[in-house]
Design a protein around this motif. Structure first.
Motif, PDB file in Angstrom:
ATOM      1  N   ILE A  89       0.848  -1.198   0.000  1.00  0.00           N
ATOM      2  CA  ILE A  89       0.000   0.000   0.000  1.00  0.00           C
ATOM      3  C   ILE A  89       0.882   1.247   0.000  1.00  0.00           C
ATOM      4  CG2 ILE A  89      -1.602   1.358   1.421  1.00  0.00           C
ATOM      5  CD1 ILE A  89      -2.964  -1.313   2.155  1.00  0.00           C
ATOM      6  N   GLN A  90       1.907   1.264   0.848  1.00  0.00           N
ATOM      7  CA  GLN A  90       2.815   2.411   0.901  1.00  0.00           C
ATOM      8  C   GLN A  90       3.497   2.631  -0.447  1.00  0.00           C
ATOM      9  OE1 GLN A  90       5.599   1.575   4.021  1.00  0.00           O
ATOM     10  NE2 GLN A  90       4.272   2.395   5.616  1.00  0.00           N
ATOM     11  N   ASP A  91       3.923   1.541  -1.075  1.00  0.00           N
ATOM     12  CA  ASP A  91       4.619   1.661  -2.361  1.00  0.00           C
ATOM     13  C   ASP A  91       3.693   2.113  -3.487  1.00  0.00           C
ATOM     14  OD1 ASP A  91       6.941   0.875  -1.110  1.00  0.00           O
ATOM     15  OD2 ASP A  91       6.845  -1.206  -1.820  1.00  0.00           O
ATOM     16  N   ALA A  92       2.382   1.904  -3.325  1.00  0.00           N
ATOM     17  CA  ALA A  92       1.419   2.273  -4.373  1.00  0.00           C
ATOM     18  C   ALA A  92       1.044   3.747  -4.341  1.00  0.00           C
ATOM     19  CB  ALA A  92       0.166   1.419  -4.246  1.00  0.00           C
ATOM     20  N   TRP A  93       1.236   4.418  -3.210  1.00  0.00           N
ATOM     21  CA  TRP A  93       0.791   5.809  -3.099  1.00  0.00           C
ATOM     22  C   TRP A  93       1.448   6.768  -4.088  1.00  0.00           C
ATOM     23  CZ3 TRP A  93      -3.511   7.629  -1.674  1.00  0.00           C
ATOM     24  CH2 TRP A  93      -4.260   6.996  -0.701  1.00  0.00           C
ATOM     25  N   PRO A  94       2.753   6.702  -4.321  1.00  0.00           N
ATOM     26  CA  PRO A  94       3.312   7.643  -5.316  1.00  0.00           C
ATOM     27  C   PRO A  94       2.672   7.514  -6.699  1.00  0.00           C
ATOM     28  CG  PRO A  94       5.071   6.725  -3.996  1.00  0.00           C
ATOM     29  CD  PRO A  94       3.817   5.974  -3.636  1.00  0.00           C
ATOM     30  N   GLU A  95       2.392   6.270  -7.108  1.00  0.00           N
ATOM     31  CA  GLU A  95       1.735   6.067  -8.403  1.00  0.00           C
ATOM     32  C   GLU A  95       0.328   6.668  -8.392  1.00  0.00           C
ATOM     33  OE1 GLU A  95       0.053   2.463 -11.229  1.00  0.00           O
ATOM     34  OE2 GLU A  95       1.429   1.961  -9.614  1.00  0.00           O
ATOM     35  N   ALA A  96      -0.394   6.467  -7.300  1.00  0.00           N
ATOM     36  CA  ALA A  96      -1.747   7.026  -7.193  1.00  0.00           C
ATOM     37  C   ALA A  96      -1.700   8.552  -7.241  1.00  0.00           C
ATOM     38  CB  ALA A  96      -2.408   6.561  -5.895  1.00  0.00           C
ATOM     39  N   LEU A  97      -0.741   9.129  -6.557  1.00  0.00           N
ATOM     40  CA  LEU A  97      -0.610  10.594  -6.571  1.00  0.00           C
ATOM     41  C   LEU A  97      -0.215  11.102  -7.956  1.00  0.00           C
ATOM     42  CD1 LEU A  97       1.025  11.052  -3.085  1.00  0.00           C
ATOM     43  CD2 LEU A  97      -1.246  11.808  -3.772  1.00  0.00           C
ATOM     44  N   ASP A  98       0.591  10.328  -8.682  1.00  0.00           N
ATOM     45  CA  ASP A  98       0.916  10.709 -10.067  1.00  0.00           C
ATOM     46  C   ASP A  98      -0.338  10.719 -10.930  1.00  0.00           C
ATOM     47  OD1 ASP A  98       3.601  11.043  -9.502  1.00  0.00           O
ATOM     48  OD2 ASP A  98       4.178   9.034 -10.204  1.00  0.00           O
ATOM     49  N   ALA A 121       6.503  14.417  -3.883  1.00  0.00           N
ATOM     50  CA  ALA A 121       7.962  14.410  -3.715  1.00  0.00           C
ATOM     51  C   ALA A 121       8.337  14.100  -2.263  1.00  0.00           C
ATOM     52  CB  ALA A 121       8.545  15.763  -4.132  1.00  0.00           C
ATOM     53  N   PHE A 122       7.627  14.707  -1.309  1.00  0.00           N
ATOM     54  CA  PHE A 122       7.893  14.418   0.101  1.00  0.00           C
ATOM     55  C   PHE A 122       7.606  12.951   0.422  1.00  0.00           C
ATOM     56  CE2 PHE A 122       7.295  19.087   1.091  1.00  0.00           C
ATOM     57  CZ  PHE A 122       8.618  19.293   1.423  1.00  0.00           C
ATOM     58  N   LEU A 123       6.538  12.425  -0.134  1.00  0.00           N
ATOM     59  CA  LEU A 123       6.183  11.036   0.110  1.00  0.00           C
ATOM     60  C   LEU A 123       7.254  10.090  -0.442  1.00  0.00           C
ATOM     61  CD1 LEU A 123       4.131   8.992   1.173  1.00  0.00           C
ATOM     62  CD2 LEU A 123       3.022   9.089  -1.063  1.00  0.00           C
ATOM     63  N   ARG A 124       7.729  10.370  -1.641  1.00  0.00           N
ATOM     64  CA  ARG A 124       8.789   9.532  -2.221  1.00  0.00           C
ATOM     65  C   ARG A 124      10.058   9.583  -1.366  1.00  0.00           C
ATOM     66  NH1 ARG A 124       6.529  10.678  -7.644  1.00  0.00           N
ATOM     67  NH2 ARG A 124       6.016   8.612  -8.455  1.00  0.00           N
ATOM     68  N   ASN A 125      10.414  10.784  -0.893  1.00  0.00           N
ATOM     69  CA  ASN A 125      11.591  10.906  -0.025  1.00  0.00           C
ATOM     70  C   ASN A 125      11.376  10.150   1.283  1.00  0.00           C
ATOM     71  OD1 ASN A 125      12.952  12.499  -1.875  1.00  0.00           O
ATOM     72  ND2 ASN A 125      12.278  14.403  -0.958  1.00  0.00           N
ATOM     73  N   LEU A 151       9.429   7.512   1.775  1.00  0.00           N
ATOM     74  CA  LEU A 151       9.494   6.072   1.506  1.00  0.00           C
ATOM     75  C   LEU A 151      10.938   5.613   1.308  1.00  0.00           C
ATOM     76  CD1 LEU A 151       6.432   5.548  -0.862  1.00  0.00           C
ATOM     77  CD2 LEU A 151       6.685   4.767   1.486  1.00  0.00           C
ATOM     78  N   ALA A 152      11.753   6.431   0.643  1.00  0.00           N
ATOM     79  CA  ALA A 152      13.164   6.076   0.459  1.00  0.00           C
ATOM     80  C   ALA A 152      13.891   6.028   1.805  1.00  0.00           C
ATOM     81  CB  ALA A 152      13.845   7.074  -0.471  1.00  0.00           C
ATOM     82  N   ALA A 153      13.613   6.994   2.664  1.00  0.00           N
ATOM     83  CA  ALA A 153      14.240   7.003   3.992  1.00  0.00           C
ATOM     84  C   ALA A 153      13.768   5.801   4.807  1.00  0.00           C
ATOM     85  CB  ALA A 153      13.912   8.303   4.722  1.00  0.00           C
ATOM     86  N   ARG A 154      12.494   5.473   4.711  1.00  0.00           N
ATOM     87  CA  ARG A 154      11.949   4.322   5.446  1.00  0.00           C
ATOM     88  C   ARG A 154      12.595   3.021   4.982  1.00  0.00           C
ATOM     89  NH1 ARG A 154       7.158   4.434   8.267  1.00  0.00           N
ATOM     90  NH2 ARG A 154       6.756   6.421   7.272  1.00  0.00           N
ATOM     91  N   ARG A 155      12.792   2.878   3.670  1.00  0.00           N
ATOM     92  CA  ARG A 155      13.451   1.674   3.139  1.00  0.00           C
ATOM     93  C   ARG A 155      14.888   1.573   3.639  1.00  0.00           C
ATOM     94  NH1 ARG A 155      11.027   3.139  -2.097  1.00  0.00           N
ATOM     95  NH2 ARG A 155       9.052   2.045  -2.161  1.00  0.00           N
ATOM     96  N   GLU A 156      15.569   2.714   3.672  1.00  0.00           N
ATOM     97  CA  GLU A 156      16.946   2.737   4.172  1.00  0.00           C
ATOM     98  C   GLU A 156      16.992   2.302   5.635  1.00  0.00           C
ATOM     99  OE1 GLU A 156      21.141   4.188   4.096  1.00  0.00           O
ATOM    100  OE2 GLU A 156      19.740   4.462   2.467  1.00  0.00           O
TER     101      GLU A 156
END
Length: 187
Positions: A11-20, A107-111, A113-118
């Motif tokens: 679900i978290q990974d799908a949000w950037p696509e939905a926002l696009d 953009a904030f959401l993508r950042n 998610l990247a920080a969370r993955r790290e």
């Protein structure tokens, strides 16, 4: 717990696509309400039930704000809650900059998610290191017991106490390393 974790991650990974999808719909002149409704069929599959429920609520009462608030109360998704607050704030202030605000939000959401993955990756490294550190001495002890002198040494009372103390210390160190890993990653 693992299945629930996988579902939340998808679900978290799908949000950037939905926002696009929302951003491109707004750029093409579609209203925000219609853009959200379109996600029921055209958006990420994992988010489809959420937006189908939204679409039904908007059709029943015709009010974007009440539909978003009702859905926000029923869902536990933090991204949807932030999206709802962002949409309502932009709508109340004036919808001229909706596209810009949603692109910034994306953009904030993508950042995020990247920080969370790290963080999750580092937590995995620390947890794996704790497991290896706890397992390695026992593996060495097993290999050493193939020698008769080592077996004789550990068959004594002193050897048994040593193994028992080693077990206790290893357990405490393992628990401490896992606790440290969770605190370091904020989980």
């Amino acid at each position: 717990r693992a299945q629930e974790g996988k579902k939340q991650k998808s679900i978290q990974d799908a949000w950037p696509e939905a926002l696009d999808h929302i951003n491109s719909a707004i750029k093409s002149g579609v209203s925000i309400s219609e853009a959200l409704s379109n996600l029921a069929e055209r958006g990420p599959i994992v988010l489809s039930p959420l937006f189908k429920e939204y679409k039904c609520q908007v059709k029943s009462d015709g009010n974007l704000e009440s539909a978003l608030k009702n859905l926000c109360r029923s869902t536990q998704d933090p991204v949807f809650r932030r999206l709802t607050q962002t949409i309502l704030l932009v709508r109340n202030v004036g919808g001229v900059q909706v596209g810009l605000v949603l692109r910034t939000f994306t953009a904030f959401l993508r950042n995020d998610l990247a920080a969370r993955r790290e963080i999750e990756m580092r937590h995995g490294w620390i947890s794996n290191t704790a497991r290896i550190a706890a397992f390695a001495p026992w593996l060495l002890l097993i290999f050493l017991t193939f020698q008769p002198q080592t077996r004789q040494a550990y068959n004594t009372l002193t050897g048994a106490i040593l193994v028992l103390c080693g077990s206790l210390l290893m357990f405490l160190a393992y628990v401490w390393m896992n606790k440290s890993a969770k605190q370091a990653t904020g989980q």
